[in-house]
Design a protein around this motif. Structure first.
Motif, mmCIF file in Angstrom:
data_model
loop_
_atom_site.group_PDB
_atom_site.id
_atom_site.type_symbol
_atom_site.label_atom_id
_atom_site.label_comp_id
_atom_site.label_asym_id
_atom_site.label_seq_id
_atom_site.Cartn_x
_atom_site.Cartn_y
_atom_site.Cartn_z
ATOM 1 N N ASN A 10 8.397 64.703 -17.308
ATOM 2 C CA ASN A 10 7.445 64.424 -16.239
ATOM 3 C C ASN A 10 7.005 65.769 -15.657
ATOM 4 N N ILE A 11 5.711 66.096 -15.781
ATOM 5 C CA ILE A 11 5.240 67.440 -15.443
ATOM 6 C C ILE A 11 4.470 67.488 -14.115
ATOM 7 N N ARG A 12 4.458 66.413 -13.365
ATOM 8 C CA ARG A 12 3.859 66.343 -12.034
ATOM 9 C C ARG A 12 2.450 66.953 -12.006
ATOM 10 N N MET A 51 1.060 69.189 -13.506
ATOM 11 C CA MET A 51 0.988 70.647 -13.601
ATOM 12 C C MET A 51 0.698 71.280 -12.241
ATOM 13 N N ARG A 52 1.304 70.718 -11.180
ATOM 14 C CA ARG A 52 1.070 71.243 -9.835
ATOM 15 C C ARG A 52 2.083 72.327 -9.453
ATOM 16 N N ASP A 53 3.022 72.606 -10.324
ATOM 17 C CA ASP A 53 4.079 73.562 -10.011
ATOM 18 C C ASP A 53 3.854 74.855 -10.805
ATOM 19 N N THR A 58 3.264 76.452 -13.940
ATOM 20 C CA THR A 58 2.923 76.047 -15.311
ATOM 21 C C THR A 58 3.432 77.040 -16.344
ATOM 22 N N LEU A 86 6.916 75.947 -16.896
ATOM 23 C CA LEU A 86 6.876 74.693 -17.643
ATOM 24 C C LEU A 86 6.678 74.958 -19.127
ATOM 25 N N GLU A 123 2.859 61.975 -16.091
ATOM 26 C CA GLU A 123 2.087 62.640 -15.042
ATOM 27 C C GLU A 123 1.340 63.845 -15.590
ATOM 28 N N THR A 141 8.697 71.738 -12.533
ATOM 29 C CA THR A 141 8.224 70.434 -12.069
ATOM 30 C C THR A 141 9.356 69.768 -11.289
ATOM 31 N N ASP A 142 9.162 68.507 -10.875
ATOM 32 C CA ASP A 142 10.168 67.849 -10.040
ATOM 33 C C ASP A 142 11.104 66.950 -10.832
#
Length: 239
Positions: A14-16, A18-20, A22, A25, A41, A225-226
């Motif tokens: 789950n990559i939220r 890409m709000r974190d 990247t 990630l 996500e 990510t979360d």
């Protein structure tokens, strides 16, 4: 392999959107060296295709299917995979709830043919249970002998939807646990709500959170990510 089977590395993440971080990630994904990445996500609004393609390139992968067209789930793959077909499926919308969908594909690794599905199930327990049944139906509709599903189930293993899936499919972590178990949250892992599942003809060699995997930084796992990712090594028989 001489018997036509294929070793396939599958990552569910789950990559939220890409709000974190990247870059972190992409480093985590690349270090895991997956053949398939089952994404939840993925970006699905403004310029979502470009964002997902950028992540794939940074991870040495290509976009197979999904994203905005599946309401978030997506599949990335490496060049070992030969793609037969893809289909993005939108699930029935419950008023007031988030739209959900499945990203699906049928791919080959040499003589091994496998169906693949990425999912992100509902936060609402009754809707989630119905979506679990739809997941099983969708795998059956792929028309292949062997299949893999992965995603954010939004439920722990004792929950009725998780149990429904694990009754029909192998919960890969329960079969061959490796690394860490808990996927949420990276800073305080205390629950397993993400999973990789496989049909019973597939051999599960290992599955878990790649906490001690070579090249995977603990700092990157927290920044990316979360959720924490789940990595499975599977042996898929020849078709």
């Amino acid at each position: 392999m001489s018997d036509g089977s294929a070793l396939v590395r599958v990552l569910s993440y789950n990559i939220r959107s890409m709000r974190d971080d990247t870059a972190a990630l992409a480093r985590v994904i690349r270090a895991c060296a997956p053949d398939l990445v089952l994404v939840q996500e993925a970006p699905r609004f403004f310029r979502w295709r470009k964002k997902l393609a950028r992540l794939a390139r940074a991870s040495d992968l290509v976009v197979l299917t999904g994203g905005g067209t599946a309401a978030g789930p997506a599949i990335l793959c490496g060049l070992r995979a030969t793609v037969e077909r893809t289909e993005d499926v939108l699930l029935p919308l419950t008023p007031g709830m988030h739209r959900r969908g499945f990203a699906t594909a049928v791919v080959r690794f040499g003589s091994a043919r496998v169906g693949v599905l990425s999912c992100h199930l509902s936060l609402q327990k009754d809707e989630r249970y119905d979506q679990g049944g739809m997941l099983l139906d969708r795998l059956a509709a792929l028309g292949v002998r062997h299949a893999i599903a992965g995603g954010d189930l939004n439920e722990r293993p004792h929950g009725r939807t998780f149990r429904r899936l694990a009754d029909d499919l192998q919960d890969c972590w329960a079969v061959a646990p490796w690394g860490g178990e808990y996927t949420s949250t990276p800073a305080d892992p205390h629950q397993r709500i993400d999973a990789i599942l496989a049909t019973k003809g597939i051999e599960v060699l290992s599955c878990g959170v790649p906490l001690d995997h070579p090249g995977v930084s603990g700092a990157d796992l927290v920044r990316a990510t979360d959720h924490l990712p789940v990595l499975a090594v599977l042996r898929v028989p020849a078709a």
